[in-house]
Scaffold this motif. Sequence first.
Motif, PDB file in Angstrom:
ATOM      1  N   UNK A   1       5.886  -0.697  -0.366  1.00  0.00           N
ATOM      2  CA  UNK A   1       4.672  -0.776  -1.184  1.00  0.00           C
ATOM      3  C   UNK A   1       5.054  -0.828  -2.662  1.00  0.00           C
ATOM      4  N   UNK A   2       4.073  -1.088  -3.518  1.00  0.00           N
ATOM      5  CA  UNK A   2       4.337  -1.168  -4.953  1.00  0.00           C
ATOM      6  C   UNK A   2       4.176   0.199  -5.609  1.00  0.00           C
ATOM      7  N   UNK A   3       4.858   0.391  -6.730  1.00  0.00           N
ATOM      8  CA  UNK A   3       4.760   1.650  -7.468  1.00  0.00           C
ATOM      9  C   UNK A   3       3.334   1.914  -7.966  1.00  0.00           C
ATOM     10  N   UNK A   4       2.634   0.903  -8.534  1.00  0.00           N
ATOM     11  CA  UNK A   4       1.249   1.149  -8.937  1.00  0.00           C
ATOM     12  C   UNK A   4       0.353   1.567  -7.772  1.00  0.00           C
ATOM     13  N   UNK A   5       0.616   1.025  -6.571  1.00  0.00           N
ATOM     14  CA  UNK A   5      -0.167   1.423  -5.393  1.00  0.00           C
ATOM     15  C   UNK A   5       0.034   2.905  -5.091  1.00  0.00           C
ATOM     16  N   UNK A   6       1.270   3.388  -5.237  1.00  0.00           N
ATOM     17  CA  UNK A   6       1.546   4.809  -5.031  1.00  0.00           C
ATOM     18  C   UNK A   6       0.803   5.643  -6.062  1.00  0.00           C
ATOM     19  N   UNK A   7       0.790   5.173  -7.307  1.00  0.00           N
ATOM     20  CA  UNK A   7       0.085   5.900  -8.367  1.00  0.00           C
ATOM     21  C   UNK A   7      -1.407   6.004  -8.055  1.00  0.00           C
TER      22      UNK A   7
END
Length: 219
Positions: free
Chosen positions: A18-24
């Motif tokens: 997954x993407x880092x912004x999605x984790x955020x």
Amino acid sequence: MKASDVMTVGAATIRSDASAPEAARLMLQYAISGLPVVDAAGHVVGIITEGDFLRRTETGTERQHRPRWLEVLLGPGRLADEYVHSHSRKVEEVMTRQVVTVAEETPVDEIARLMERHRIKRVNNTVVGIVSRANLLRGLARLADQAPAATANDLAIREQILTELDAQVWGRRAPIDVTVRNGIVQLWGPVADERVAQALRVAAENVPGVKGVEVTTLP
């Protein structure tokens, strides 16, 4: 009392691809400070926390240039590692891989000892206000949504990549050839350190207009 008596059931997780912004966004959505990272089979492979987002280029909090003597002491590999952590958009490259896990039957006193030993904790301290890690996460998620559409042509992409590499100690030390065709970047050169190769790819991926990156390391 054991782990199953106090744990939160049904904790949110995120895939390593997954993407880092999605984790955020997930951390903000569920008001949590960390997410277990799992692979395609559901096995835990790491954890991504607010602390992993403290040093990010989107919010201007990445580490600035150190004194030359310290850069020499740390070496290009360590500096490239930090670059990947603060610039990569992929969870698997931002997450912490060393994860402390316990079984459901683990006594809570043993869990407490593990937390003390590994210094796993969260502390708040306020005077007249506070800037929290969650504030930085909101900034990261907001900036990701506001990212401009890619309009750069191949020549402009190449120039941006070369400028970024020239700004990094590990980039200046790596004699890399950069070519761009229809948004596909090809990087090749003598790179012995895998961390530097990874940083090269991340630097190229972050340039608007890049559709793919191929890194070829020579012996």
